[in-house]
Design a protein around this motif. Structure first.
Motif, short mmCIF file in Angstrom:
data_model
loop_
_atom_site.label_atom_id
_atom_site.label_comp_id
_atom_site.label_asym_id
_atom_site.label_seq_id
_atom_site.Cartn_x
_atom_site.Cartn_y
_atom_site.Cartn_z
N ARG A 1 32.84 -4.89 -16.98
CA ARG A 1 31.57 -5.26 -17.13
C ARG A 1 30.78 -4.50 -18.25
O ARG A 1 30.66 -3.23 -18.19
CB ARG A 1 30.53 -5.38 -16.06
N LEU A 2 30.21 -5.23 -19.35
CA LEU A 2 29.59 -4.47 -20.36
C LEU A 2 28.21 -4.50 -19.96
O LEU A 2 27.45 -5.80 -19.79
CB LEU A 2 29.87 -5.30 -21.78
N TYR A 3 27.50 -3.43 -20.18
CA TYR A 3 26.16 -3.41 -19.99
C TYR A 3 25.54 -2.82 -21.50
O TYR A 3 25.69 -2.00 -22.11
CB TYR A 3 25.65 -2.21 -19.07
N VAL A 4 25.04 -4.03 -22.26
CA VAL A 4 24.59 -3.89 -23.62
C VAL A 4 23.15 -3.80 -23.55
O VAL A 4 22.11 -4.66 -23.16
CB VAL A 4 25.21 -5.45 -24.19
N ASP A 5 22.82 -2.95 -24.45
CA ASP A 5 21.33 -2.58 -24.86
C ASP A 5 20.89 -2.95 -26.15
O ASP A 5 21.29 -2.02 -27.08
CB ASP A 5 21.01 -1.25 -24.28
N ILE A 6 20.43 -4.10 -26.61
CA ILE A 6 19.94 -4.51 -27.98
C ILE A 6 18.59 -4.12 -28.40
O ILE A 6 17.67 -4.29 -27.60
CB ILE A 6 20.37 -5.97 -28.07
N GLY A 7 18.56 -3.45 -29.43
CA GLY A 7 17.23 -3.03 -30.07
C GLY A 7 17.36 -2.22 -31.23
O GLY A 7 18.63 -1.73 -31.41
N ARG A 8 16.38 -1.48 -31.77
CA ARG A 8 16.34 -1.07 -33.26
C ARG A 8 16.82 0.52 -32.81
O ARG A 8 16.50 1.28 -31.94
CB ARG A 8 15.26 -0.60 -33.70
N THR B 1 20.05 -15.43 -29.53
CA THR B 1 18.95 -15.53 -28.94
C THR B 1 17.84 -16.32 -29.28
O THR B 1 16.96 -16.69 -28.93
CB THR B 1 18.45 -14.32 -28.20
N GLN B 2 18.08 -16.54 -30.70
CA GLN B 2 17.14 -17.10 -31.53
C GLN B 2 16.45 -18.56 -31.06
O GLN B 2 15.55 -18.96 -31.19
CB GLN B 2 17.54 -17.17 -32.95
N SER B 3 17.50 -19.24 -30.47
CA SER B 3 17.02 -20.69 -29.98
C SER B 3 16.93 -20.59 -28.34
O SER B 3 16.97 -21.67 -27.71
CB SER B 3 18.31 -21.84 -30.15
N SER B 4 17.15 -19.61 -27.82
CA SER B 4 16.86 -19.09 -26.64
C SER B 4 15.37 -19.53 -25.88
O SER B 4 14.45 -19.45 -26.66
CB SER B 4 17.31 -17.83 -25.92
N SER B 5 15.46 -20.03 -24.73
CA SER B 5 14.02 -20.30 -24.22
C SER B 5 13.12 -18.96 -23.75
O SER B 5 12.15 -18.90 -23.69
CB SER B 5 14.23 -21.23 -22.85
N GLY B 6 13.97 -17.78 -23.84
CA GLY B 6 13.16 -16.72 -23.28
C GLY B 6 12.74 -16.07 -24.53
O GLY B 6 12.74 -16.32 -25.68
N SER B 7 11.58 -15.21 -24.19
CA SER B 7 10.82 -14.68 -25.40
C SER B 7 11.04 -13.15 -25.44
O SER B 7 11.01 -12.33 -24.48
CB SER B 7 9.45 -14.97 -25.25
N TYR B 8 11.65 -12.84 -26.66
CA TYR B 8 12.08 -11.19 -26.76
C TYR B 8 11.23 -10.71 -27.99
O TYR B 8 11.73 -9.58 -28.48
CB TYR B 8 13.55 -11.26 -27.07
N GLY B 9 10.37 -11.21 -28.52
CA GLY B 9 9.43 -10.50 -29.37
C GLY B 9 10.14 -10.70 -30.80
O GLY B 9 10.63 -11.68 -31.40
N ASP B 10 9.88 -9.38 -31.39
CA ASP B 10 10.56 -9.29 -32.92
C ASP B 10 12.06 -8.74 -32.91
O ASP B 10 12.59 -8.45 -33.80
CB ASP B 10 9.79 -8.24 -33.49
N VAL B 11 12.76 -8.81 -31.60
CA VAL B 11 14.24 -8.51 -31.50
C VAL B 11 15.13 -9.76 -30.85
O VAL B 11 14.38 -10.39 -30.11
CB VAL B 11 14.36 -7.23 -30.58
N TYR B 12 16.01 -10.02 -31.58
CA TYR B 12 17.02 -10.91 -31.34
C TYR B 12 18.27 -10.60 -31.65
O TYR B 12 18.53 -9.68 -32.13
CB TYR B 12 16.56 -12.32 -31.98
N ILE B 13 19.27 -11.39 -31.02
CA ILE B 13 20.80 -11.43 -31.39
C ILE B 13 21.15 -12.47 -32.06
O ILE B 13 20.89 -13.75 -31.86
CB ILE B 13 21.35 -11.30 -30.03
N PRO B 14 21.44 -11.87 -33.40
CA PRO B 14 21.91 -13.21 -34.22
C PRO B 14 23.15 -14.15 -33.73
O PRO B 14 24.13 -13.31 -33.10
CB PRO B 14 22.11 -12.29 -35.51
N ALA B 15 23.29 -15.27 -34.19
CA ALA B 15 24.55 -16.12 -33.65
C ALA B 15 25.54 -15.61 -34.49
O ALA B 15 25.46 -15.08 -35.71
CB ALA B 15 24.34 -17.46 -34.09
N GLY B 16 26.90 -15.51 -34.14
CA GLY B 16 27.93 -15.14 -34.64
C GLY B 16 28.61 -13.81 -34.00
O GLY B 16 28.55 -13.93 -32.81
N TYR B 17 29.59 -13.23 -34.76
CA TYR B 17 30.38 -12.18 -33.90
C TYR B 17 29.61 -10.86 -33.91
O TYR B 17 28.84 -10.37 -34.84
CB TYR B 17 31.57 -11.91 -34.75
N LEU B 18 29.77 -10.17 -32.58
CA LEU B 18 29.20 -8.91 -32.25
C LEU B 18 30.46 -7.97 -32.20
O LEU B 18 31.35 -8.54 -31.60
CB LEU B 18 28.37 -8.96 -30.69
#
Length: 266
Positions: free
Chosen positions: A65-72, A186-203
């Protein structure tokens, strides 16, 4: 009196028949969960959840299980406005790896063709490493259909990916597990994440790998328990000319799936 008794008996029979019809139309009661073992209860949840691996994958391969923390993160080349507020996106992803074949270069012909990653994925992964490195065969990575965001109230689709073991040189004591996952973002997600998002494509993910070891009588991959990096590939000028750059998107940890399920209760 006999007529009155017959009428009462008929009414009672009619009410009994009606009650039986109503009772038969009701759905069966749920099973008594007190009689389920933890393994059985967990298996029932696994079959129903879009955030979990299939039963077939759970019984084969090395599951994490990956615990991923996305942000600056410090030093990232992401757009200055991205994540400048300090907001983060936390998510979990369940993945399954087949046994790595170390000491071979590229997609060796001796590997089973049904688990090899596509040439596109292979090319993307090898570009994340140094040119002097050697690689195990680059295999497909299996994952749950969706990443779990906001405690399960939001989700992000995952379509495919691949992984390999990078061995830089004999002077380096550890190798690196490198893998990638294609996500819808997450740019098309219904969730609101403010100015941070996960771009579509490969991580792209990277984590120190220390080989295969016997842990509690079971052969397992030995991965670093520390944080690894999550990156994306984007075009930019940060190297001095216009080219595809690797930009830090966040960090992650990989925990054996059985331990994670015991802790998370899902």
């Amino acid at each position: 009196d006999d007529i009155e008794n017959d009428s009462t008996r008929s009414e009672a029979e009619r009410l009994f028949a009606r009650a039986k019809a109503i009772r038969d139309s009701l759905p069966p009661p749920p099973p008594d969960r007190s009689t389920l073992t933890p393994t059985t209860a967990l298996r029932k949840v696994t079959k129903q959840s879009t955030f979990s691996l299939t039963d077939e994958l759970l019984s084969n391969g090395y599951n994490y299980r990956l615990y991923v923390d996305i942000g600056r993160e410090q030093g990232t080349w992401m757009d200055p406005r991205w994540g400048s507020s300090g907001r983060r996106i936390e998510m979990t992803v369940d993945i399954s790896l087949r046994a790595p074949i170390e000491g071979t270069q590229g997609n060796d012909a001796s590997s089973s063709l049904d688990i090899l990653a596509s040439n596109d994925i292979s090319n993307r992964l090898t570009k994340t490493a140094t040119r002097t490195s050697s690689f195990s065969p680059i295999n497909q990575i299996q994952s749950a259909p969706y990443a779990r965001l906001k405690g399960g109230f939001d989700k992000m689709a995952i379509s495919n990916g691949g992984y390999c073991i990078e061995s830089p040189s004999r002077s380096v004591s550890s190798s690196t597990l490198r893998f990638c996952l294609h996500v819808c973002g997450t740019q098309s997600s219904s969730g609101s994440y403010g100015d941070v998002y996960i771009p579509a494509g490969y991580l792209f993910f990277a984590l120190p790998y220390f080989g295969m070891r016997n842990i509690d009588g079971k052969k397992q991959m030995s991965l670093s328990t520390k944080e690894g990096t999550v990156t994306v590939k984007q075009m930019g000028w940060n190297t001095g000319w216009w080219r595809e750059e690797s930009r830090i998107l966040g960090v992650f940890r990989a925990v054996p799936l059985d331990l994670a399920q015991q802790r998370d209760k899902f």
